[in-house]
Design a protein around this motif. Structure first.
Motif, PDB file in Angstrom:
ATOM      1  N   ILE A 178       8.328 -25.350   9.541  1.00  0.00           N
ATOM      2  CA  ILE A 178       7.646 -26.784   8.867  1.00  0.00           C
ATOM      3  C   ILE A 178       6.476 -27.010   9.095  1.00  0.00           C
ATOM      4  O   ILE A 178       5.448 -27.288   8.571  1.00  0.00           O
ATOM      5  CB  ILE A 178       8.959 -28.031   9.137  1.00  0.00           C
ATOM      6  N   LEU A 179       6.297 -27.118  10.610  1.00  0.00           N
ATOM      7  CA  LEU A 179       5.123 -27.531  11.110  1.00  0.00           C
ATOM      8  C   LEU A 179       3.743 -26.686  10.507  1.00  0.00           C
ATOM      9  O   LEU A 179       2.629 -26.838  10.341  1.00  0.00           O
ATOM     10  CB  LEU A 179       4.914 -27.439  12.685  1.00  0.00           C
ATOM     11  N   GLY A 196       4.440 -29.320  17.807  1.00  0.00           N
ATOM     12  CA  GLY A 196       5.639 -28.959  17.523  1.00  0.00           C
ATOM     13  C   GLY A 196       6.428 -29.085  18.937  1.00  0.00           C
ATOM     14  O   GLY A 196       5.904 -28.534  19.859  1.00  0.00           O
ATOM     15  N   ASP A 230       5.960 -32.262  14.724  1.00  0.00           N
ATOM     16  CA  ASP A 230       7.428 -31.546  14.280  1.00  0.00           C
ATOM     17  C   ASP A 230       8.377 -31.578  15.255  1.00  0.00           C
ATOM     18  O   ASP A 230       7.876 -31.057  16.630  1.00  0.00           O
ATOM     19  CB  ASP A 230       7.027 -30.325  13.742  1.00  0.00           C
ATOM     20  N   VAL A 283       7.558 -35.344  11.229  1.00  0.00           N
ATOM     21  CA  VAL A 283       8.685 -34.605  10.621  1.00  0.00           C
ATOM     22  C   VAL A 283       9.689 -33.836  11.100  1.00  0.00           C
ATOM     23  O   VAL A 283       9.635 -33.704  12.442  1.00  0.00           O
ATOM     24  CB  VAL A 283       8.013 -33.415   9.694  1.00  0.00           C
ATOM     25  N   SER A 284      10.820 -33.820  10.801  1.00  0.00           N
ATOM     26  CA  SER A 284      11.838 -33.234  11.520  1.00  0.00           C
ATOM     27  C   SER A 284      13.121 -32.640  10.758  1.00  0.00           C
ATOM     28  O   SER A 284      13.494 -33.357   9.601  1.00  0.00           O
ATOM     29  CB  SER A 284      12.523 -34.350  12.741  1.00  0.00           C
ATOM     30  N   ASN A 285      13.770 -31.562  11.100  1.00  0.00           N
ATOM     31  CA  ASN A 285      14.879 -31.247  10.425  1.00  0.00           C
ATOM     32  C   ASN A 285      15.787 -31.005  11.985  1.00  0.00           C
ATOM     33  O   ASN A 285      15.977 -29.924  12.353  1.00  0.00           O
ATOM     34  CB  ASN A 285      14.791 -29.939   9.659  1.00  0.00           C
ATOM     35  N   GLY A 316      -1.645 -30.101  14.532  1.00  0.00           N
ATOM     36  CA  GLY A 316      -0.185 -30.477  14.735  1.00  0.00           C
ATOM     37  C   GLY A 316       0.334 -30.132  16.067  1.00  0.00           C
ATOM     38  O   GLY A 316      -0.207 -28.939  16.891  1.00  0.00           O
ATOM     39  N   THR A 367      11.129 -28.094  16.476  1.00  0.00           N
ATOM     40  CA  THR A 367      10.288 -27.370  15.544  1.00  0.00           C
ATOM     41  C   THR A 367      10.862 -26.088  15.271  1.00  0.00           C
ATOM     42  O   THR A 367      10.780 -25.388  14.065  1.00  0.00           O
ATOM     43  CB  THR A 367       8.911 -27.135  15.888  1.00  0.00           C
ATOM     44  N   THR A 376      14.955 -26.926   2.755  1.00  0.00           N
ATOM     45  CA  THR A 376      14.000 -27.408   3.728  1.00  0.00           C
ATOM     46  C   THR A 376      12.658 -27.692   2.785  1.00  0.00           C
ATOM     47  O   THR A 376      11.758 -28.244   3.329  1.00  0.00           O
ATOM     48  CB  THR A 376      14.019 -26.934   4.951  1.00  0.00           C
ATOM     49  N   VAL A 410       0.001 -34.181  12.644  1.00  0.00           N
ATOM     50  CA  VAL A 410       1.589 -34.090  12.066  1.00  0.00           C
ATOM     51  C   VAL A 410       2.143 -33.689  13.540  1.00  0.00           C
ATOM     52  O   VAL A 410       1.855 -32.918  14.226  1.00  0.00           O
ATOM     53  CB  VAL A 410       1.744 -33.137  10.986  1.00  0.00           C
TER      54      VAL A 410
END
Length: 278
Positions: free
Chosen positions: A124-125, A139, A116, A182-184, A137, A119, A99, A114
Motif C-alpha cells: 500500500i505505502l 510504514g 501506513d 492508511v491501513s489494512n 511516507g 505495512t 486492496t 502518508v
C-alpha cells in the motif's frame, strides 16, 4: 522419451487438478513459465520446444506444494499489485486485488505525506509513493521480518529514499502528522478463522486476526488518528465486507467528518474513509 513443454503443461495440469486446484491449466502455465524464466503467455509459442526432465521435476515439485495448499505467491515469490511486482514471503500478507480499492480511494485525494500502519509487504505505502511524486511516507509494523520484505520492495521499486520503515505497535513509535493515514489491519474475528480458505493458513496469523472480534485494530487506529493527521487530512482503512457500519461508527466517535463506506469491484463494503475536521 523426448519431453516437450506441452508434455510438461499436461503433467502439471493433471497434478494440480487432482489436488483440487481451480484453474489448473492457468496455474500450470504460471509454474512452468517460472521454471523456464519466461512469461505465461509464451507457453503456446514454445509448446513444442524440448523440456529437460530435471526442469519438469522441479516444476512438479512446485505443483505438489501448490496442490497441498501453498499460495501461488509463495511458490513464485511475488505477487503483482497495481501494476507492480512485490516480493512476497510467508512473513507478510499476500497483496490482494480488493486492496486496490484502498489505493484508488487514496489516489483520489491530495497528500504529500502518508503513514501506513501494519505495512507488511509495503504494497500500500510503496504503491502510493510510486504513484504520487514527490510524496514521502512512513510504514510501521510489529514484525521485523515483514519490515525486511518491505525494505527490499522499496528498493526494487525505487522509492526507498522516500519511504521510512519502522517497528511500531500502531502509533506507539509514531511522531508527527500526515496528510493521509492508511491501513489494512487484521480484521478477521477469532471465531471466523477456522472457516477461512486453507491458503490463508500459510500467511502470518497476526496479519489476519486480532484474536478477538476483528475490530481491535480499528479502535486503536481511530483513537490515535486525530493526533497524527494534518488539518483536513484523511484516514482510510480496508475492512471486512460486513464491518462497514461498525468501523464507520468508530470513525464518527473519533470526531472524523465526511465518513464514507466505499465498495470494491464486487460491490462489497471494502474501505472506510474519514477526514480530520481541521
Amino acid at each position: 522419451m523426448n519431453l516437450t513443454v506441452q508434455d510438461g503443461l499436461t503433467a502439471l495440469t493433471a497434478k494440480l487438478a487432482a489436488g483440487g486446484i481451480d484453474g489448473a491449466g492457468r496455474e500450470a502455465r504460471l509454474i512452468l513459465s517460472h521454471i523456464l524464466d519466461t512469461t505465461p503467455d509464451r507457453m503456446s509459442l514454445i509448446a513444442r520446444d524440448p523440456l529437460a526432465s530435471d526442469l519438469l521435476d522441479r516444476a512438479l515439485g512446485l505443483a505438489t506444494r501448490r496442490a497441498g495448499g501453498t499460495p501461488m505467491s509463495h511458490i513464485l515469490g511475488h505477487r503483482d499489485f497495481w501494476g507492480r511486482r512485490f516480493e512476497v514471503t510467508a512473513d507478510v500478507l499476500d497483496p490482494r486485488p480488493e486492496t486496490e480499492t484502498l489505493i484508488a480511494a487514496a489516489l483520489a485525494v491530495p497528500f504529500a505525506s502518508v503513514l501506513d500502519l501494519g505495512t507488511g509487504s509495503g504494497c500500500i505505502l510503496l504503491t502510493l509513493l510510486a504513484e504520487r511524486l514527490p510524496a514521502r511516507g512512513l510504514g510501521a509494523d510489529l514484525s521485523d521480518a515483514a519490515l525486511a520484505v518491505a525494505r527490499r520492495n522499496a528498493a526494487a521499486l525505487g522509492v526507498a529514499d522516500r519511504a521510512r520503515l519502522i517497528r511500531s505497535d500502531w502509533f506507539a513509535e509514531i511522531s508527527g502528522s500526515f496528510d493521509l493515514i492508511v491501513s489494512n489491519p487484521p480484521y478477521i474475528a477469532a471465531e471466523e478463522m477456522p472457516a477461512l480458505a486453507p491458503e490463508l493458513s500459510f500467511e502470518p496469523r497476526m496479519a489476519l486476526t486480532d484474536e478477538r472480534d476483528g475490530l481491535t485494530a480499528y479502535r486503536a487506529i481511530t483513537a490515535g488518528a486525530g493526533a497524527h493527521l494534518t488539518p483536513g487530512g484523511r484516514l482510510m482503512v480496508e475492512i471486512g465486507w460486513q464491518q462497514g457500519a461498525a468501523v464507520a461508527e468508530l470513525f464518527q466517535q473519533a470526531g472524523l467528518s465526511g465518513v464514507q463506506i466505499l465498495p470494491d469491484l464486487d460491490g462489497r463494503d471494502r474501505v472506510v474513509s474519514g477526514q480530520h475536521p481541521g
